[in-house]
Enzyme design. Structure first.
Site, PDB file in Angstrom:
ATOM      1  N   LYS A  49       0.850  -1.201   0.000  1.00 45.51           N
ATOM      2  CA  LYS A  49       0.000   0.000   0.000  1.00 45.51           C
ATOM      3  C   LYS A  49       0.881   1.245   0.000  1.00 45.51           C
ATOM      4  CE  LYS A  49      -3.815  -2.286   2.380  1.00 45.51           C
ATOM      5  NZ  LYS A  49      -4.382  -2.703   3.653  1.00 45.51           N
ATOM      6  N   GLN A  93      -4.372  -1.372   9.943  1.00 45.01           N
ATOM      7  CA  GLN A  93      -4.295  -2.694   9.314  1.00 45.01           C
ATOM      8  C   GLN A  93      -4.835  -3.758  10.268  1.00 45.01           C
ATOM      9  OE1 GLN A  93      -3.245  -3.308   6.085  1.00 45.01           O
ATOM     10  NE2 GLN A  93      -3.838  -5.430   6.439  1.00 45.01           N
ATOM     11  N   ASP A 116     -10.969   3.193   4.852  1.00 47.53           N
ATOM     12  CA  ASP A 116     -11.378   1.801   4.618  1.00 47.53           C
ATOM     13  C   ASP A 116     -12.904   1.639   4.647  1.00 47.53           C
ATOM     14  OD1 ASP A 116      -9.617  -0.172   3.973  1.00 47.53           O
ATOM     15  OD2 ASP A 116      -8.929  -0.530   6.017  1.00 47.53           O
TER      16      ASP A 116
END
Ligand code: NDP
Length: 281
Positions: A49, A93, A116
């Site tokens: 990422k 994460q 997200d």
């Protein structure tokens, strides 16, 4: 003949377009990823990422915290990022270590920085059909793949195997909002094969190697394979038995090179949208 849905190509195009668009702005969008502990798979994803975001022209920062970090310390980092005007998107994460409640942490991120799309406000908006600040990247990427390949969604029966908050549930909302008839399956679903055989669009997000077999798939179905499984030989394979199914489906996503690359492309797309929102662009 079965057609391949090439996520790699589309994701490269999306990232290239984003990179071009960024040349119009004097500021760079800021994406900060927090990683807790030493999970090797998480590390690989986070590095990917960061690299992709940097190459595209984003300001990409990774905050690494030890496995035994307290909830309070983690929340302090999030609070600082929430206040930091250079940060447009915050991503924690997953999975987090067991001593930290994931939902407490996801809720701590400001919805307008929740790149997200996991904050309850964003999830709720998606479910009721309003526009969230961001939509969960993997299912959003799948919608882009379907649209780009001119695959009809409205009126079709979509069957999703998996009901996780990350993939299965937001996938169901996105498809339902586009007027598909949606069935969500899980580990307690009875007659799973028979349900799958009815699917016009079959999304496999199970986390089990080659789980979906040829006789689960209706001829002409669209098969979307979300799975990322590592075989004993170290090969990455999906949740669908690609060799068996590809002769029968009309469309199929390969693994790797299907859904996976779209997830990162949508992360950058979400960050760009939040950046534009924060800067009135
Ligand atoms: P989870 O483990 O959170 O969810 C798996 C789902 O599959 C659960 O709902 C579970 O049911 C269901 N399931 C498990 N076994 C069976 C079974 N025998 N029959 C029917 N349903 C079953 O996984 P995720 O949703 O996070 O991920 C799914 C897969 O997608 C994984 O391989 C993951 O690596 C991959 N992934 C890929 C991404 C990408 O970018 N390509 C991004 C995110 C994930 P129950 O709820 O009853 O336990």
């Amino acid at each position: 003949m079965t057609k391949l849905i090439k996520g790699k190509e589309l994701s490269e195009k999306i990232v290239e377009n984003i990179s071009e668009e960024l040349k119009n702005y004097t500021k760079k969008p800021g994406l900060t990823v927090i990683i807790v502990g030493d999970n090797p798979a998480s590390r690989v994803y986070v590095n990917k990422k960061k690299r992709t975001a940097e190459n595209a022209g984003f300001n990409s920062v990774v905050i690494e915290l030890p496995e035994d970090v307290t909830r309070e310390e983690l929340e302090k980092h999030i609070d600082e990022l929430n206040k930091d005007e250079a940060v447009d998107g915050i991503l924690v994460q997953l999975p987090l270590p067991k001593h930290i409640n994931t939902y407490d942490i996801l809720e701590r991120i400001l919805p307008e920085k929740d790149v997200d799309g996991f904050h309850p406000e964003n999830v709720g908006k998606l479910v009721i059909g309003l526009k969230p600040y961001a939509v969960s990247c993997t299912p959003y990427g799948i919608i882009r793949l379907l649209e780009e390949n001119n695959i009809e969604i409205e009126g079709r029966h979509a069957v999703i195997i998996g009901r996780s908050n990350i993939v299965g549930k937001p996938m169901a909302s996105l498809l339902l909002n586009r007027n598909a008839t949606v069935t969500v399956c899980h580990s307690k679903t009875a007659s799973l094969r028979r349900v799958c055989m009815q699917a016009d669009i079959l999304v496999a997000a199970v986390g089990r190697e080659k789980f979906v077999k040829r006789d689960w798939v209706k001829p002409g179905a669209v098969v979307i394979d979300v799975g990322i499984n590592r075989t004993e030989e170290g090969k990455i394979v999906g949740d669908v038995d690609f060799e068996e199914v590809s002769g029968k489906a009309e469309y199929i996503t390969p693994v790797p090179g299907g859904v996976g690359p779209m997830t990162i492309a949508m992360l950058l797309s979400n960050t760009l949208e939040l950046f534009k929102l924060h800067n009135d662009l």
